[in-house]
Design an enzyme around this catalytic site. Sequence first.
Site, PDB file in Angstrom:
ATOM      1  N   TYR A 154     -10.126  32.331  12.546  1.00 40.40           N
ATOM      2  CA  TYR A 154      -8.836  32.976  12.793  1.00 40.40           C
ATOM      3  C   TYR A 154      -8.557  33.216  14.268  1.00 40.40           C
ATOM      4  CZ  TYR A 154      -9.550  33.151   7.892  1.00 40.40           C
ATOM      5  OH  TYR A 154      -9.823  32.748   6.612  1.00 40.40           O
ATOM      6  N   HIS A 160     -13.563  31.615  -1.620  1.00 35.97           N
ATOM      7  CA  HIS A 160     -13.426  32.905  -2.308  1.00 35.97           C
ATOM      8  C   HIS A 160     -12.770  32.762  -3.685  1.00 35.97           C
ATOM      9  CE1 HIS A 160     -14.739  35.030   1.205  1.00 35.97           C
ATOM     10  NE2 HIS A 160     -13.773  34.534   1.932  1.00 35.97           N
ATOM     11  N   HIS A 175     -17.632  35.141   5.887  1.00 36.28           N
ATOM     12  CA  HIS A 175     -17.415  35.906   4.645  1.00 36.28           C
ATOM     13  C   HIS A 175     -18.286  35.319   3.533  1.00 36.28           C
ATOM     14  CE1 HIS A 175     -13.595  36.507   6.875  1.00 36.28           C
ATOM     15  NE2 HIS A 175     -13.689  37.730   6.398  1.00 36.28           N
TER      16      HIS A 175
HETATM   17  N1  LIG Z   1      -8.464  42.165   8.204  1.00 36.74           N
HETATM   18  C1  LIG Z   1      -7.941  41.233   7.218  1.00 36.74           C
HETATM   19  C2  LIG Z   1      -8.708  41.334   5.904  1.00 36.74           C
HETATM   20  C3  LIG Z   1      -8.868  39.947   5.316  1.00 36.74           C
HETATM   21  N2  LIG Z   1      -9.765  39.970   4.168  1.00 36.74           N
HETATM   22  C4  LIG Z   1      -9.888  38.638   3.520  1.00 36.74           C
HETATM   23  C5  LIG Z   1     -10.550  37.645   4.449  1.00 36.74           C
HETATM   24  C6  LIG Z   1     -10.617  36.270   3.807  1.00 36.74           C
HETATM   25  C7  LIG Z   1     -11.306  35.262   4.733  1.00 36.74           C
HETATM   26  C8  LIG Z   1     -11.417  33.911   4.150  1.00 36.74           C
HETATM   27  S1  LIG Z   1     -12.492  32.829   5.113  1.00 36.74           S
HETATM   28 ZN   LIG Z   2     -14.200  33.625   6.276  1.00 35.00          ZN
END
Ligand SMILES: NCCCNCCCCCS
Ligand SMILES: [Zn+2]
Length: 659
Positions: free
Chosen positions: A305, A135, A174
Site C-alpha cells: 500500500y 483473505h 497480513h
Molecule cells: N488500516 C486499514 C485496515 C485494513 N485492514 C484490512 C487489510 C487487508 C490487507 C490485505 S493484503
Molecule cells: Zn496484506
Amino acid sequence: MGTALIYDEEMTKYKLLWVDPACKIEVPERLSVSYEALVRTGLSDRCVSVPPREASDAEILLVHSEEYLEGVKKTPHMTLEDLKEFTLQYGDVYFHPNIYHCAKLAAGSALQLVDSVMTGKVRNGMALVRPPGHHSMRSAASGFCVFNNVAIAARYAKQKHGAKRVLIVDWDIHHGQGVQYCFEDDPSVLYFSWHRYEHQEFWPNLRESDYDCVGKGSGAGYNINVPWNEVGMENGDYLSVFCHVLLPVAYEFCPDLVLVCAGFDSAIGDPEGEMCATPDIFAHLTHLLMNLAGGKLCAVLEGGYNLTSLAQSVCQTVQTLLGDPLPQLANVRSPCESALESLQCVRSVQRRYWSILKHAADSPTTDVSTKRIKLAKAEEEKAETAEEERGQEEKVWPEPAERLRPPVCSASVLPDDAACPDGLKRLVSSKDPEPLLVSRIKNRSTEDAGDADGVATFSRLYTLIEKMRTNEIGNGVALVPDVAAAMECVVQDLGSDLVSRVLVVCVGKEELNCATADGSEDKQEQKGKYYIPVCLKKGCADTVGFIQAVFGLLLPLGYEYDPGLVLLVRMPGSGVGDCMWQQLIGLLKGFAKGHTLVLMQTNDGACMDPTASALLGHPAPPLQELLTPLPDDGGALERMRERLQAHWKMLQTTVSSGN
Ligand SMILES: NCCCNCCCCCS
Ligand SMILES: [Zn+2]
C-alpha cells in the site's frame, strides 16, 4: 526458459465508491505504478507477456461455495446502495460494479501463470493482479479480497497438472486466513505465512493466526504461522525465519510447485505493516525459493500500500525471477528478541512434524513471553502517545542498487586438454602475469605452483577474480591439479588483494589450515569464529545433514559475514551428489552479487557439466526425498550452532536466556 508476466489494465478499473477509512488504501494505482515501474526499468520487455483470462465458475468453485459465487455474480447490476448493503456483510472489503469481472481476471491470471509454468512454457513468473485473494474464504470476502486467487491456483495445479505437493509462501504482512482455512487439513498443500500479529491486537485479530495453529488432522504440520508481535522487523528477522524455519521444512516437503502470496505490505514504508525490511529483501526471498520444485515458482500479487516501496519490491522480485545478480544486502542485523521468541515458538511446535527441526529447542518459558507482553504494553503506551504527537513519521530508505548483468555470466580456467562446457567462456592466459604475483605464487610451498603451467593457472585465477571484482564476469570454475594448494593461494595471495572478505565453503574432507586472519582477537579465538568444520556422518551424501548445515549455519552466517567473494571448493572424494552440489551453487549466489569461484580437482571433471549448469543459472533439480536425519548429526549441528551464535547472531534461534 523465461519469466512470465501477467498484467491487464482492466484490473485497475474498480475503486472505492464511498467513504470507508479501512479500505481507502486499496487503490487502482497500486497496480499501475507496479507495472509502470517494470516498463520503465525495462524488466517487462524481458518477460514473456501472458494474457490474463477470466476464471470459470468451476475453477472458482474449487475453493468457494455456490451461494457465495451466486451472490458476487449479482454485484455488477447493483445500485450503489445495494453494493454498500452487500458489502456490509463482510469485513474490510468493498464491492464495485466491475470488481466481479476483475476478481475473475485476478484468479484467471493465477491460473494462466500455473499453466505457463507447469507446462514448461516458462520457468517462473509473476501475476500483477487486483483484487488480492489470500483473505477471502469459502463463502466470504475479506480484506480487499473477493476470490482466493492463490488457493484456487493450488487446487487447479493439483487437479489439472497432477501436482502432488504445493508449497504456498505468504510473505504479505497480513495472515492469509482464507488460505489457511482452505488447506488446514490438507497435507498436500503446505501453507507458510508470517504476519503482523502483536499478540492478536492486529487485523484480522484471529486466535488461529498464532504459531500454535499447525493444521488439523492429516494436515497437522502443514500450516506454519510466524506471528510478528512487534513492528519494525528488518531484513535480518525475515532472513532468519527463512533460514531457520521455512527453507529446511520446504526442502523436506519437496514441493512440485511453489506459489507465492506476494504481498509487499511487509516492506518498509507500508502503512499497514510498519516494518523496516527494504525492497531488495524480496530479491533474496525470491532467490531462496527458486531452487525448490526445479525452479517452478508463481508469484501472485497480494497487498502492498506504499506505492514507492511496492513498485521497488515488485521490480526486485521480477528481476530475480529473470536470473539477474542479487543485490548485496548490506549490514544484515541480528534478529530482534521478539522475532527470536516467535522463531523459537514456531520451531518448537513444528519440530514434531518435521524431522529437519528435530533438534529445535523447547518453547521459551512463559515468563519470558508474559514479561515481554507486560513490557510491550508499557512500551506501547509510551510509543502510542509519542506517535500521536509525531504522527506516523515518513520512512525513508535508499533506492535499491542497480543489479547489472556482467557481460560474461560464467568463465572457466581449464587445463589445455580439458573441454570447456557450453555457455562458459574459457579464460586463456592474457598478458604475462605480474612479476610480484609470480613471486608470491612461486613462494607457495606446493611444487606444482612453481612450474610454468602452475603459474599460468594461478595467474588466470587471478584474472578471473579480478574480472569478477569489476563485474566483467559473474562467476567461474577452475580445474586445478591441486585444489588445496589453489584454495590457499586464492585465499592468501589472490583474494586478499581484491576483496576484503572471502567466504570459503570447502566441501569434502579437508583439514583446512585456517587463513592467518589479521583480526585483533587471538589466533585460537579467530580460528573458533572463522573456521567452521561441519562433519556429516555419511559424508556429504547425507541430504538432511547437508540441508541442516546449509540453512542452519552456512546461509545465516553468510548473510551476516557479507563476503565480497565466495570460494566453493570441492575436495576430491567428497561424495557430494550432483543435485546437492547444484543446490549449493544456486544458493550461494545470494552472496557477493553472485561472484562465486568454484575450484575442483582436474580428475574430478565428471561434475563439470552440473557445475556449469548451476553457474549459468539453470535451476537445480529437486533433492530426492529427504531421509530422516541420523540423530547424532542434527545434535552435532545444533551444538555447533549454539557455540557459534556467540560470534554470529544470525545463527540464533532462541531468545537469549540472559534477559
Ligand atoms: N488500516 C486499514 C485496515 C485494513 N485492514 C484490512 C487489510 C487487508 C490487507 C490485505 S493484503
Ligand atoms: Zn496484506
